[in-house]
Design a protein around this motif. Structure first.
Motif, short mmCIF file in Angstrom:
data_model
loop_
_atom_site.label_atom_id
_atom_site.label_comp_id
_atom_site.label_asym_id
_atom_site.label_seq_id
_atom_site.Cartn_x
_atom_site.Cartn_y
_atom_site.Cartn_z
N PHE A 33 0.66 -1.42 -0.16
CA PHE A 33 -0.18 0.16 0.27
C PHE A 33 0.67 0.98 0.30
O PHE A 33 1.04 1.66 1.22
N THR A 34 1.56 1.17 -0.86
CA THR A 34 2.39 2.81 -1.38
C THR A 34 1.47 3.86 -1.74
O THR A 34 -0.27 3.50 -2.05
N SER A 39 -4.95 5.60 -4.97
CA SER A 39 -5.75 6.99 -5.90
C SER A 39 -6.67 6.52 -5.50
O SER A 39 -7.54 5.27 -5.19
N ASP A 40 -8.26 7.20 -6.34
CA ASP A 40 -9.56 6.69 -6.29
C ASP A 40 -9.77 5.47 -7.38
O ASP A 40 -10.49 4.31 -7.00
N GLU A 142 -13.93 20.89 -1.50
CA GLU A 142 -13.26 19.31 -2.86
C GLU A 142 -12.28 18.91 -1.40
O GLU A 142 -11.85 17.60 -1.81
N ALA A 143 -12.23 19.51 -0.80
CA ALA A 143 -11.11 18.79 0.09
C ALA A 143 -11.40 16.73 0.65
O ALA A 143 -10.58 16.61 0.43
N LEU A 144 -13.02 16.67 0.63
CA LEU A 144 -12.36 15.43 1.32
C LEU A 144 -12.35 14.14 -0.01
O LEU A 144 -12.11 13.42 0.18
N ASP A 145 -12.08 15.08 -1.25
CA ASP A 145 -12.47 13.55 -2.28
C ASP A 145 -10.64 13.70 -2.35
O ASP A 145 -10.63 12.89 -3.58
N TYR A 146 -9.96 14.46 -1.71
CA TYR A 146 -8.74 14.39 -1.70
C TYR A 146 -7.83 12.97 -0.52
O TYR A 146 -6.91 12.94 -0.52
N VAL A 147 -9.11 12.93 0.26
CA VAL A 147 -9.02 11.65 1.19
C VAL A 147 -9.05 10.03 0.98
O VAL A 147 -9.93 10.29 -0.04
N LEU A 233 0.44 18.62 0.06
CA LEU A 233 -0.10 17.06 0.85
C LEU A 233 0.07 15.89 -0.17
O LEU A 233 0.03 16.65 -1.29
N LEU A 234 0.62 15.00 -0.32
CA LEU A 234 1.30 14.00 -0.89
C LEU A 234 -0.02 12.45 -0.81
O LEU A 234 -0.03 12.57 0.47
N PRO A 235 -0.15 11.88 -1.40
CA PRO A 235 -0.89 10.53 -1.29
C PRO A 235 0.37 9.81 -0.38
O PRO A 235 1.61 9.57 -0.34
#
Length: 284
Positions: A33-34, A39-40, A142-147, A233-235
């Protein structure tokens, strides 16, 4: 989905918890899990798997940090109304941000090792957020879309190091094992409202902390958006979003962790951690 990394430290394999609560191996599908698996698109691909056909993992293997190679571990201070009151601090106008060293990260049920010369090691149950895609200057809407998902986090803190030895909180926050994460990463589709989750923490069977994320001063969406205006912020980046009341520092009399204590901490929908406290150098 409930995503895990299981096995010995440094040798973890990817897995998931199926609908029946059983651990299934994913190492035949992905390496780990890198960042690229958060990503979605990548998560949707995993969601389409027939979990019944994945190898069943027997026994009770150790569960490690559910995300590999965490780049940043960011934390928010004084983010519950009641915690601000017990800390005798004003409600902050903007999020209080500090960093926890990534070397503090450990599995949800690994031992808590008290640092050398520790006198005031304390607990802080928190909702953890894992970023799923690169975020720069994003809006709150839109922030939660990046979680990618959420996890249980215990922001352990050595209060003497944090408060009495200068003005920088970080050195009391980044001690080895002071960042238990997990037991798993729960993808955001299973947590439609991160602002309505019960959180709790017990020490030796006594309830020390209890709260609900609805009493956060700054919401998850606000925090993610806010941070993206000061850093990329990065994955795989992890954010601890603050703790409810009941920390040892604020109790009367004060209570701090000692060898032999057992800490159990959980967040609704996200599972529960259990740690034994041991003395430096951490012998079992």
């Amino acid at each position: 989905m409930k995503l895990v990394r299981y096995g010995r430290p440094g040798k973890e394999k990817p897995g998931l918890i199926d609908a029946g609560g059983k651990l299934r191996d994913l190492s035949g599908k992905i390496d780990d899990f890198t960042a690229d698996q958060l990503s979605d698109k990548a998560l949707a691909k995993l969601a389409r798997l027939n979990t019944d056909r994945l190898p069943l993992v027997t026994g009770k293997p150790r569960l490690g940090v559910p995300v590999a190679h965490v780049g940043k571990y960011i934390a928010i201070g004084i983010n519950y109304i009641e915690h601000a009151a017990e800390a005798k601090m004003r409600i902050p106008r903007e999020p209080i941000v500090f960093m926890k060293a990534v070397t503090c990260l450990c599995g949800a049920n690994d031992n808590i090792i008290l640092p050398k010369d520790s006198k005031k090691s304390d607990w802080e149950i928190e909702l953890g957020v894992v970023i799923g895609k690169k975020a720069q200057y994003i809006s709150e809407e839109e922030a939660l879309d990046y979680v990618a998902g959420y996890c249980v986090a215990n922001d352990l803190s050595e209060r003497e190091f944090q408060i009495e030895r200068g003005t920088q909180w970080d050195k009391g926050k980044g001690c080895d094992t002071f960042g238990p994460i997990g037991p798993w990463l729960v993808t955001r589709d299973e947590v439609p409202d991160p602002q309505d989750l019960e959180v709790w923490l017990d020490v030796n069977g006594e309830r020390m902390q209890h709260g609900n994320t609805k009493t956060m001063i700054f919401t998850v969406a606000k925090i993610v958006s806010y941070l993206s205006h000061f850093m990329t912020l990065l994955p795989g980046d992890v954010i601890a979003t603050g703790t409810p009341p009941g920390v040892g520092l604020a109790r009367d009399p004060q209570v701090f962790l000692k060898p032999g204590d057992v800490v159990v901490a959980g967040v609704e929908k996200l599972g529960e951690q259990r740690q034994k406290v041991v003395a430096w150098p951490g012998k079992k």
